[in-house]
Scaffold this motif. Sequence first.
Motif, short mmCIF file in Angstrom:
data_model
loop_
_atom_site.label_atom_id
_atom_site.label_comp_id
_atom_site.label_asym_id
_atom_site.label_seq_id
_atom_site.Cartn_x
_atom_site.Cartn_y
_atom_site.Cartn_z
N VAL A 129 0.78 -1.10 -0.13
CA VAL A 129 -0.02 -0.05 -0.09
C VAL A 129 0.93 1.21 -0.12
CG1 VAL A 129 -1.61 1.07 1.28
CG2 VAL A 129 -1.89 -1.34 1.21
N GLY A 130 0.59 2.30 -0.64
CA GLY A 130 1.21 3.73 -0.97
C GLY A 130 1.06 4.38 -1.83
N ARG A 131 1.13 5.67 -1.92
CA ARG A 131 1.16 6.59 -3.04
C ARG A 131 2.04 6.00 -4.36
NH1 ARG A 131 2.62 12.21 -1.30
NH2 ARG A 131 4.30 11.27 -0.32
N ASN A 132 1.74 6.70 -5.23
CA ASN A 132 2.65 6.40 -6.52
C ASN A 132 4.34 7.08 -6.11
OD1 ASN A 132 0.94 5.24 -8.20
ND2 ASN A 132 0.17 7.18 -9.16
N GLY A 133 5.13 6.23 -6.67
CA GLY A 133 6.48 6.85 -6.50
C GLY A 133 7.03 6.43 -5.12
N GLN A 134 6.42 5.39 -4.11
CA GLN A 134 6.79 5.14 -2.92
C GLN A 134 7.63 3.77 -2.94
OE1 GLN A 134 6.60 7.42 -0.38
NE2 GLN A 134 5.91 8.47 -2.07
N GLY A 135 7.78 3.31 -4.03
CA GLY A 135 8.84 1.88 -4.25
C GLY A 135 7.93 0.77 -4.18
N LYS A 136 6.42 0.79 -4.43
CA LYS A 136 5.87 -0.65 -4.33
C LYS A 136 6.40 -1.65 -5.30
CE LYS A 136 1.58 1.35 -4.64
NZ LYS A 136 2.33 2.69 -5.05
N SER A 137 6.45 -1.12 -6.48
CA SER A 137 6.92 -1.86 -7.83
C SER A 137 8.33 -2.19 -7.63
CB SER A 137 6.47 -1.19 -8.97
OG SER A 137 5.20 -0.81 -9.33
N THR A 138 9.11 -1.28 -7.12
CA THR A 138 10.50 -1.56 -6.86
C THR A 138 10.76 -2.67 -5.83
OG1 THR A 138 11.02 0.79 -7.32
CG2 THR A 138 12.52 -0.49 -5.96
N LEU A 139 9.78 -2.80 -5.02
CA LEU A 139 10.02 -3.77 -3.96
C LEU A 139 9.71 -5.01 -4.59
CD1 LEU A 139 10.54 -4.78 -0.81
CD2 LEU A 139 7.95 -4.34 -0.70
N LEU A 140 8.70 -5.48 -5.28
CA LEU A 140 8.30 -6.47 -6.14
C LEU A 140 9.68 -6.90 -7.06
CD1 LEU A 140 5.65 -6.07 -4.86
CD2 LEU A 140 4.59 -6.95 -7.10
N LYS A 141 9.98 -5.74 -7.64
CA LYS A 141 11.15 -6.20 -8.46
C LYS A 141 12.08 -6.92 -7.76
CE LYS A 141 9.73 -3.13 -12.41
NZ LYS A 141 9.75 -1.79 -13.09
N MET A 142 12.80 -6.32 -6.51
CA MET A 142 13.63 -7.04 -5.74
C MET A 142 13.56 -8.09 -5.50
SD MET A 142 15.38 -4.04 -3.76
CE MET A 142 13.92 -3.60 -2.63
N VAL A 143 12.16 -8.52 -5.08
CA VAL A 143 11.79 -10.03 -4.79
C VAL A 143 11.71 -10.79 -6.02
CG1 VAL A 143 10.02 -11.59 -4.15
CG2 VAL A 143 10.11 -9.33 -2.77
N ALA A 144 11.66 -10.45 -7.01
CA ALA A 144 11.73 -11.13 -8.30
C ALA A 144 13.10 -11.23 -8.90
CB ALA A 144 10.77 -10.48 -9.41
N GLU A 145 14.08 -10.32 -8.04
CA GLU A 145 15.59 -10.38 -8.43
C GLU A 145 15.78 -9.95 -9.86
OE1 GLU A 145 16.62 -14.54 -7.98
OE2 GLU A 145 17.22 -14.24 -5.95
N VAL A 146 14.89 -8.88 -10.24
CA VAL A 146 15.10 -8.16 -11.39
C VAL A 146 16.22 -6.83 -10.97
CG1 VAL A 146 14.10 -6.53 -12.97
CG2 VAL A 146 12.93 -8.56 -12.22
N LEU A 147 15.63 -6.24 -9.85
CA LEU A 147 16.88 -5.36 -9.12
C LEU A 147 17.23 -5.72 -7.99
CD1 LEU A 147 14.06 -2.20 -9.17
CD2 LEU A 147 15.90 -2.77 -10.72
N ILE A 148 18.61 -5.26 -7.75
CA ILE A 148 19.31 -5.55 -6.56
C ILE A 148 19.56 -4.60 -5.76
CG2 ILE A 148 21.84 -6.37 -5.97
CD1 ILE A 148 22.06 -7.47 -8.74
N PRO A 149 19.31 -4.42 -4.56
CA PRO A 149 19.23 -3.50 -3.63
C PRO A 149 20.77 -3.09 -3.29
CG PRO A 149 19.27 -5.71 -2.24
CD PRO A 149 19.05 -6.00 -3.70
N ASP A 150 20.79 -1.68 -3.04
CA ASP A 150 22.15 -1.03 -2.50
C ASP A 150 22.67 -1.38 -1.19
OD1 ASP A 150 22.60 0.29 -5.40
OD2 ASP A 150 20.95 1.45 -4.77
N GLU A 151 21.75 -1.60 -0.41
CA GLU A 151 22.17 -1.95 0.94
C GLU A 151 21.15 -3.18 1.45
OE1 GLU A 151 22.07 1.63 3.09
OE2 GLU A 151 20.10 1.68 3.61
N GLY A 152 21.52 -3.81 2.44
CA GLY A 152 20.59 -4.93 2.82
C GLY A 152 20.60 -6.05 2.10
N SER A 153 19.64 -7.10 2.36
CA SER A 153 19.37 -8.06 1.51
C SER A 153 17.98 -8.65 1.42
CB SER A 153 20.48 -9.47 2.05
OG SER A 153 20.01 -9.80 3.35
N VAL A 154 17.86 -9.32 0.02
CA VAL A 154 16.58 -9.99 -0.03
C VAL A 154 16.98 -11.59 -0.57
CG1 VAL A 154 14.51 -9.98 -1.39
CG2 VAL A 154 15.59 -7.99 -1.15
N THR A 155 16.21 -12.37 0.53
CA THR A 155 16.56 -13.78 0.12
C THR A 155 15.06 -14.47 -0.01
OG1 THR A 155 18.27 -13.63 1.84
CG2 THR A 155 17.32 -15.93 1.01
#
Length: 244
Positions: A60-86
């Motif tokens: 949940v959140g407004r446009n531009g708050q990173g919702k789609s970006t978060l899904l793309k990191m779970v899909a391993e399309v994007l790699i985070p600059d800090e922290g980890s996604v397993t």
Amino acid sequence: MAAPVISVDGVGIQFQRDRQRKRTLKDMLGRKELRQAPDEFWAFRDVSFDVHAGESIGVVGRNGQGKSTLLKMVAEVLIPDEGSVTVRQGVAPLIEITGGFVDDLSVHDNVYLAAGLHGKSKDEIDDEFAEIIEFAEIKDFVHTPYKHLSSGMKVRVAFSVVSRLDEPILLVDEVLAVGDRGFRRKCYARIEEMLAEGRTMFFVSHSDGDLKRFCNRGLYLDKGRMQYDGPIDEAFERYTTDYA
């Protein structure tokens, strides 16, 4: 309790855009060169949560708050600059309708390509091809180049392929909003079937009704941070309170 199927630990992701300052009259008369300075910003930072098998999560959140970006990191399309996604299980992403499809190939060839990229064998696709086409309602366009399909038809093909995958984690990002009402009903029925099978789902939508229908947990992203993680109704209440 079993180990989580997704672990997000202290994740942050940064983007950069070039901002060119405006040319002033003084600059123009003096023929000064314009300078471009990089403008770096964090889509979000310090986001942490675990997901267990069978959970259905609405972001949940407004446009531009990173919702789609978060899904793309779970899909391993994007790699985070800090922290980890397993991610400990396979993922079936329905994030972008053009993902995995080639414009100049026919619908027939794209079905084989997209399903094959997700691990389906040719024999498996042969067995399921007729059902994929029937569900997508495009039997008259099987040999049509993908680029000639309407956006709604592309959604039907993409959802039909992805929903046939056996991966236990499903990512859905707004794409169903493009489809017509009748096809959305079919998609919703299929999503309910997949959830009944015990699949795990991330769902991004601007439809309160859809999120509350499918999700029991909500993640509320705002101002680059996780503002709330809990029951979906409470996530919406906090979001609407912030932006009433």
